[in-house]
Design an enzyme around this catalytic site. Structure first.
Site, PDB file in Angstrom:
ATOM      1  CD  GLU A 251      -3.088   0.956   2.481  1.00  0.00           C
ATOM      2  OE1 GLU A 251      -3.400   1.539   2.595  1.00  0.00           O
ATOM      3  OE2 GLU A 251      -2.573   0.567   3.413  1.00  0.00           O
TER       4      GLU A 251
ATOM      5  CE  LYS B  38       2.752   1.550   6.982  1.00  0.00           C
ATOM      6  NZ  LYS B  38       2.170   0.707   5.733  1.00  0.00           N
TER       7      LYS B  38
ATOM      8  NE  ARG C 198       4.775  -8.900  11.046  1.00  0.00           N
ATOM      9  CZ  ARG C 198       4.450  -7.967  10.928  1.00  0.00           C
ATOM     10  NH1 ARG C 198       2.897  -8.137  11.295  1.00  0.00           N
ATOM     11  NH2 ARG C 198       4.402  -6.809  10.008  1.00  0.00           N
TER      12      ARG C 198
END
Length: 836
Positions: free
Chosen positions: A79, A326, A316
């Protein structure tokens, strides 16, 4: 144990080197590559030829046997609402690697479904980062297939898909408020309940949805939801949202839309439209997979999509001593704890690139982390070791004095300079040579002189630190590549009494490493830069941004764990002239990639040119990484301290019981090593005396081999020993064997016929790497297994080492076998039992 076994082992080592040079990646076999191979019938190229644990048994849902008859196609779909960071690196590397392994394609797609958070700045940075991390692995101007794709390219089809679901009775417009929707949704332990709007007719839903598109409603007034099952144990299947109202312009579509699809709805449609065969994503999307499959299944009859992509999840990437959230990264930037997103302390791709981290090191790191379904928290040491390994092989060498101390050569005649031609890399002749001038005045590191007669000497009882082999008053030291000098006089600052100049004499007969007859060998070697030709520059010495392995875990505030010494700016550094010449040339040729100009500043670390550099008078270098792990290494007292033995991995002396106890096998230092030479013992026919590189480094950054006495005479021919990469036990108490002290032990295997073979480590494993065991936590070896109790640890471990029928090196514990593994996977020998 015939020749076949030896050829097999050598073949693995050669393959590893070949893979790195030709393919640029070398993943171990994993459950995903197994699935793709079973579905396509294609044997992947580039995988390590080692036996791997079958991880697919953990999740039968992803072990699909559906045959695929179209090219394997993956994608990387970030994104564009921020900068890529270390957490994205694994996804980038593996998606592109899988496409290469199976001769397919990897698409680059921007998931631009949320215009309120997206920006063209992020798009450009993402594309730049992906090109950077894949650099050297593709031809042309981009690594992805075709043009950059965007989810917004498919907005018309996605809208039509929503309409199709409404017409099928599989979607409805809900008018609950956000708070009411949360209440109706239920909890993880309680089922949800149907919205009162769930029973709207198809006609009413179509009318309302068209009104949403035409801008007739306010944000939050309506939302389109899938009609699935509000009592599902998977909360993601309780009528998830498909579309929401957002009266915002989109950077690609302008004001065409005021409704935007949700990620979980748009993603499987985009994958299907692009012909993605394997939608590889991280584990947080595992619970979303049923909705992914539901969407594809429901839309196939509409004809809007024709391909069936498969979502497969893997763990991950989590890294200790950093944050990858983030929200937290934004907080660091906005509160100015760092100097922007490309601050070299940041775990962003742009920060790592500016710091000078080679993309090959980042790919190597992702390879070593591997692919599985098990969550892990990787030590930052692993990344730092990958950076060292790549930069050690590729970086030019140069002299740089970080904290200069002036040295005047009192017996140097005149102001003429003498040039020394020295290699740019000690192991790579093709890199050529550089010219180092030498003359009457040079600079040395302040830390390379211990002032016995000054404040620091008084603080240490007028004794040099233990193991100090550099310059002392009235003593000698060798200037690397040049001459031996002796300090005869100290000029001090009148206020602080700190040395500001040393007056020394040089010995002309000692040029270029010569020790003349009658002179004792000078052990200390230090680097230097000639004063008139040396150039002043600035150096940013970066360290880890956080002191804690898990920032914020103890205090609840990750900012409290920020390392106040994560940046030290040195403004009076002196570098040799060859560095200036290289830097000016790099800036003239391509100022946008000057961080790729990197050096090992000998005895100091690896440094890269910073993009803020403008010309010869304004050069700035960033420390990429130290020569050795300074976080895990034992602390040494006094100025200079002692050398680090081994690869600098963390060494602990642990209590023998209770909390914090380290199990036996993790206390033994098994390290990769290379036999440099081997010759018969002068007093014992059964023994050989070997020189072995175990990864030890001297104070001046040079390799320091160990002497190892091994009972291998007559067992293995001498010419087969030299150059072998083997396993050495490096923290045993040194022992004299027929008059010669042995500083390590080589691990060998023997069978019932008394045939002996050394365990062979893949060539790509660096000397000094700490070897561990599958299923065990990383090793935490004692500094030395010296006490009687510690020596028993080795005896217990040794008795449990075996080789399987297939030749794998194993540690047996309570009926369970743990494979001995390196960063390049397991290694084998065709024997039955390991012995000393």
């Amino acid at each position: 144990m015939g020749s076949l076994g030896k050829i097999f082992v050598w073949g693995i080592a050669a393959l590893l080197v070949l893979l790195r040079e030709t393919c640029g990646f070398a993943y171990a076999p994993n459950f995903i590559t197994k699935i793709v191979q079973e579905q396509t019938g294609i044997k992947p190229t580039g995988l390590l030829e080692i036996e791997s644990k079958d991880d697919s048994s953990d999740d039968d849902d992803t072990s699909s046997n559906n045959k695929i008859d179209r090219p394997v196609t993956t994608r990387f779909p970030p994104e564009p609402n921020g900068y890529l960071h270390l957490g994205h690196a694994k996804a980038v590397c593996f998606n592109f690697a899988v496409s290469r392994m199976f001769g397919g394609n990897c698409n680059m797609r921007m998931d631009d479904t949320n215009p309120s958070k997206e920006d063209e700045e992020y798009v450009e940075s993402i594309l730049r980062d992906v090109k950077w991390i894949q650099s050297g692995l593709f031809e042309g101007d981009k690594p992805w297939d075709g043009e950059v794709r965007k989810t917004s390219d498919y907005f018309d089809v996605i809208y039509d898909a929503a309409v199709a679901l409404i017409k099928q009775g599989d979607a409805y417009v809900d008018s609950l408020s956000a708070e009411e929707m949360r209440e109706y949704r239920g909890t993880l332990t309680e089922p949800g309940k149907d919205s009162p709007h769930r029973s709207r007719s198809i006609e009413e839903n179509l009318e309302l949805f068209e009104g949403m598109r035409d801008g007739k409603f306010k944000e939050g007034e309506h939302v389109l939801r899938a009609k699935i099952d509000m009592s599902s144990p998977n909360i993601n299947m309780r009528d998830p949202a498909l579309y929401r109202i957002k009266h915002e312009s989109h950077q690609e579509t302008g004001d065409k839309w005021c409704i935007y699809p949700m990620y979980d709805f748009s993603h499987p449609i985009s994958d299907a439209l692009e012909g993605i065969t394997h939608s590889l994503c991280t584990l947080e999307f595992e619970d979303h997979r049923p909705f992914y499959d539901w969407t594809v299944e429901k839309l196939l009859p509409s004809g809007l999509i024709t391909q069936v992509p498969q979502q497969i999840e893997f763990s991950r990437l989590n890294v200790k001593s950093t944050v990858l959230s983030k929200r937290k990264l934004i907080q660091l930037v906005e509160q100015k704890h760092v100097n922007g997103w490309d601050d070299p302390r940041m775990p962003t791709m742009s920060g790592l690139r500016r710091r000078g981290v080679p993309p090959a090191a980042l790919r190597m790191f992702c390879e070593r982390v591997g692919i599985s379904k098990a969550d892990s928290n990787i030590d930052a040491v692993v990344l730092e070791d990958c950076v060292r390994e790549v930069m050690d092989d590729t970086c030019l060498r140069a002299f740089s004095v970080l904290k200069p101390l002036k040295v005047t050569i009192t017996n140097w005649q005149g102001d003429d300079l003498e040039d020394f031609e020295v290699p740019r890399h000690p192991k790579r002749e093709e890199m050529g040579t550089r010219t180092i001038p030498f003359g009457k005045t040079v600079y040395i590191e302040r830390d390379d002189f211990f002032d016995l007669e000054g404040p620091e000497g008084k603080a240490n009882d007028n004794r040099p630190p233990r193991g100090f082999k550099r310059l002392l008053p009235n003593q000698m030291v060798r200037l690397r590549y040049a001459y031996v000098i002796q300090c005869n006089e100290i000029v001090r600052d009148p206020e602080t009494q700190e040395p500001i100049e040393l007056k020394c004499e040089y010995f002309p007969d000692t040029r270029a490493g010569v020790t003349p007859e009658g002179m004792a060998r000078v052990k200390g070697i230090i680097h230097w830069v000639e004063a008139s030709k040396g150039q002043r520059c600035s150096v940013n010495q970066y360290d880890r941004l956080f002191l804690a392995e898990e920032p914020g875990k103890e205090s609840g505030d990750f900012l409290k764990d920020i390392n106040p010494k994560s940046l030290e700016v040195l403004t009076d550094v002196v570098i040799e002239p060859s560095v200036v010449e290289d830097a000016v040339k790099a800036m003239e040729e391509d100022a946008s990639s000057i961080s790729s100009l990197a050096y090992q500043f000998e005895r100091s670390g690896y440094f890269a040119l910073d993009e803020s550099s403008t010309d010869a008078s304004n050069l700035v270098f960033n420390r990429v990484v130290t020569l050795r792990d300074t976080w895990g290494a034992p602390k040494q007292g006094g100025r200079g301290g002692q050398r680090n033995r081994g690869s600098g991995q963390k060494s602990n002396q642990q209590p023998k019981g209770g909390a914090g106890t380290v199990e036996d096998v993790r206390r033994v230092a098994f390290r990769a090593a290379t036999i440099l030479s081997a010759e018969p013992h002068p007093e014992a026919d059964s023994l050989l005396v070997c020189s072995v590189d175990c990864g030890d480094i001297t104070e001046d950054g040079q390799s320091e081999p160990r002497t190892v006495v091994a009972g291998l005479a007559g067992k293995i021919p001498l010419d087969e020993l030299v150059g072998r990469k083997v396993v050495a036990v490096t923290n045993l108490k040194p022992a004299k064997m027929r008059g010669i002290e042995s500083g390590a032990m080589l691990l060998a295997a023997s069978n019932e016929s008394d045939e002996v073979e050394l365990l062979t480590v893949p060539d790509a494993v660096p000397n000094g790497e700490l070897i561990s065991f599958d299923g065990k936590q990383p090793s935490e070896p004692d500094v030395m297994l010296k006490s009687k109790g510690a020596q028993k640890v080795w005896e217990r471990v040794k008795s449990s080492l075996r080789a399987s029928d297939s030749g794998e090196a194993l540690y047996l514990q309570e009926g369970e076998a743990h494979k001995m593994i390196t960063s390049e996977g397991v290694f084998t020998d065709k024997t039955r039992a390991l012995s000393r």
